[in-house]
Design an enzyme around this catalytic site. Structure first.
Site, PDB file in Angstrom:
ATOM      1  N   ASP A  72       0.987  57.171 -82.145  1.00 29.25           N
ATOM      2  CA  ASP A  72      -0.025  58.218 -82.058  1.00 29.25           C
ATOM      3  C   ASP A  72       0.543  59.418 -81.313  1.00 29.25           C
ATOM      4  OD1 ASP A  72      -1.808  56.646 -83.398  1.00 29.25           O
ATOM      5  OD2 ASP A  72      -2.942  56.031 -81.623  1.00 29.25           O
ATOM      6  N   TYR A 100       0.252  46.393 -76.525  1.00 31.78           N
ATOM      7  CA  TYR A 100      -0.104  47.714 -76.008  1.00 31.78           C
ATOM      8  C   TYR A 100      -0.774  47.571 -74.650  1.00 31.78           C
ATOM      9  CZ  TYR A 100       0.343  49.328 -80.888  1.00 31.78           C
ATOM     10  OH  TYR A 100       0.799  49.606 -82.141  1.00 31.78           O
ATOM     11  N   ASP A 114      -9.267  59.856 -79.395  1.00 33.77           N
ATOM     12  CA  ASP A 114      -8.479  59.930 -78.165  1.00 33.77           C
ATOM     13  C   ASP A 114      -8.779  61.241 -77.450  1.00 33.77           C
ATOM     14  OD1 ASP A 114      -7.020  61.958 -79.413  1.00 33.77           O
ATOM     15  OD2 ASP A 114      -5.335  60.667 -79.914  1.00 33.77           O
ATOM     16  N   ARG A 206      -6.872  53.000 -81.035  1.00 32.11           N
ATOM     17  CA  ARG A 206      -7.913  54.029 -80.901  1.00 32.11           C
ATOM     18  C   ARG A 206      -9.235  53.543 -81.481  1.00 32.11           C
ATOM     19  NH1 ARG A 206      -6.284  58.750 -84.061  1.00 32.11           N
ATOM     20  NH2 ARG A 206      -4.722  57.418 -85.044  1.00 32.11           N
TER      21      ARG A 206
END
Length: 260
Positions: A72, A100, A114, A206
């Site tokens: 991202d 993550y 985000d 996300r």
């Protein structure tokens, strides 16, 4: 007519004579040291004219470089890069799960899911307690369906969803099956919460943060995202940006070759 004294006559160059002109782009060899590299070591781009003048028809060697997947725009962490012949093996290197560490913000949602996007909604979050978060995280473990974010590299009729969204075309991505192997709450300081996630490929963190917020009766978006592992490649063995030099890349390739 005779030219006026001191005036220059426009003449064609004598046969075999060279006119003084700026060099045509590509005629000369351009050498520039790589940033951060030993100035005595240079990258050379050799042109066809150079090779002809040296009496050789060999082609300049090009080194292939390929990347596996994407990160991202606001994310950091592991991105697998293949060099040379290993580009053909890139799909093999990408097998395995991803890990993550993500921080979400309760009470705010954006069009990109985000902190870099435009705020689309704000809702109260005071009712959310730590035990609520922990219980919600458990409900996402295992196989489930997830709708990717509107801004993503996925394609619809040949165009990326992100490009469609930026052009004002509204297309809702269809939910896809994903797998969350494990997820735990690392920190909770409202409105922020941090989670660690191990998941199968195809999972959008996300979207996960967005859905966690919705299930908690509010909204949420990602503020920080770090990929700590992709398959066998971990963040601790990654090459930091400050070491992206010829010597640094070569050392990383050698190290990875020994490991795998």
């Amino acid at each position: 007519e005779k030219p006026v004294q001191g005036q220059k006559r426009h003449e064609k160059p004598v046969q075999g004579q060279k006119r003084h002109e700026k060099p045509v782009q590509g005629q000369k060899r351009h050498e520039k040291p790589v940033q951060g590299q030993n100035p005595n070591l240079k990258l050379t781009a050799t042109t066809n004219r150079d090779r002809t003048q040296r009496g050789t028809a060999s082609r300049a060697t090009r080194l292939k470089v390929g990347h596996g997947g994407t990160l991202d725009q606001l994310a950091e962490g592991v991105l697998v890069i293949a060099v040379g012949q290993d580009c053909k093996k890139l799909s093999e290197f990408l097998k395995g799960d991803k890990c993550y560490v993500a921080t979400g913000q309760l009470g705010k949602s954006t069009d990109t899911c985000d902190a870099g996007g435009t705020v689309t909604e704000q809702k109260p979050y005071d009712h959310v307690q730590r035990m609520d978060l922990e219980r919600t995280l458990k409900s996402f473990r295992g196989e489930t369906f997830q709708a990717p974010p509107a801004y993503s590299a996925l394609k619809h009729q040949g165009m990326r969803f992100s490009d469609l969204a930026r052009s004002g075309v509204v297309v809702e991505p269809q939910p896809r099956r994903i797998t969350i192997h494990s997820m735990s709450l690392e920190d909770f300081q409202p409105p922020y919460f941090t989670i660690s996630v191990s998941c199968a490929s195809g999972t959008y963190i996300r979207s996960l943060i967005r859905d966690i917020g919705l299930q908690l009766g509010t909204v949420a978006c990602v503020t920080e995202l770090v990929r700590t592992r992709q398959g066998v490649f971990s963040l601790k063995n990654a090459l930091p940006e400050g070491q992206w030099t010829v010597d640094g890349i070569q050392a990383a390739v050698d190290k990875t070759s020994r490991m795998h």
